[in-house]
Write a protein that holds these residues in place. Structure first.
Motif, short mmCIF file in Angstrom:
data_model
loop_
_atom_site.label_atom_id
_atom_site.label_comp_id
_atom_site.label_asym_id
_atom_site.label_seq_id
_atom_site.Cartn_x
_atom_site.Cartn_y
_atom_site.Cartn_z
N ASP A 136 4.95 1.22 10.88
CA ASP A 136 3.81 1.86 10.21
C ASP A 136 4.22 2.42 8.85
N GLN A 137 5.38 3.09 8.82
CA GLN A 137 5.85 3.65 7.55
C GLN A 137 6.14 2.54 6.54
N GLU A 174 4.72 -0.42 6.44
CA GLU A 174 3.43 -0.95 5.95
C GLU A 174 2.82 -0.02 4.92
N GLU A 175 2.88 1.30 5.17
CA GLU A 175 2.35 2.26 4.21
C GLU A 175 3.07 2.13 2.87
N LYS A 176 4.40 2.03 2.91
CA LYS A 176 5.18 1.91 1.69
C LYS A 176 4.88 0.58 1.00
N ALA A 198 1.62 0.98 -0.72
CA ALA A 198 1.81 1.83 -1.90
C ALA A 198 2.49 1.05 -3.02
#
Length: 124
Positions: free
Chosen positions: A86-87, A89-91, A94
Motif C-alpha cells: 500500500d505504501q 502504491e501511494e509513493k 505520488a
C-alpha cells in the motif's frame, strides 16, 4: 507308604500314575513361571511403549504450538507485506503526480524559452 504301594497289587501302576501327576504338576509350575516371566516382559514392554507414546504426544504438542507460532508469524508478515505494498502504491502515485507536474513545468519552460527566442530575434 511307597514301599506299601509297591508290595500291593497294581501298586506299580498306582506309583506310575502318581509320578505322572507329579510330573504334570512340575511341568505346570515350569509353565506357570514361564507365563509369569512372559507377563512381566509384556508389562515392561507396555511401559516402554507408553513412555514412547507420551514422548511422541509431547513432541506433537510442541510441534502444534510451533505450527501456531509459524502461522501467527505468517499472518503478521502478510499484514506487513500488504502495508508495504500500500505504501509503495501511494509513493508510486505520488511520484507519477510529481512527474506530471515536472513535465508540465518543463513544457512551460520550453514555451517561455521559445517566446524568449522569438523576442530576441525580433529585437535584433
Amino acid at each position: 507308604k511307597l514301599s506299601q504301594s509297591i508290595s500291593e497289587p497294581n501298586s506299580l501302576a498306582s506309583l506310575n500314575s502318581r509320578l505322572g501327576r507329579d510330573a504334570v504338576s512340575i511341568t505346570g509350575v515350569d509353565s506357570s513361571f514361564a507365563a509369569e516371566n512372559q507377563l512381566l516382559d509384556a508389562r515392561t514392554e507396555i511401559k516402554i511403549q507408553n513412555r514412547k507414546i507420551r514422548s511422541l504426544e509431547s513432541s506433537i504438542s510442541i510441534l502444534r504450538e510451533e505450527k501456531g507460532n509459524i502461522e501467527s508469524s505468517k499472518a503478521q508478515l502478510s499484514m506487513a507485506l500488504a502495508k508495504c505494498k500500500d505504501q509503495l502504491e501511494e509513493k508510486d502515485f505520488a511520484l507519477l503526480a510529481k512527474t506530471r507536474d515536472f513535465e508540465q513545468e518543463h513544457n512551460k519552460l520550453e514555451e517561455l524559452h521559445d517566446q524568449l527566442s522569438k523576442r530576441t530575434e525580433e529585437v535584433e
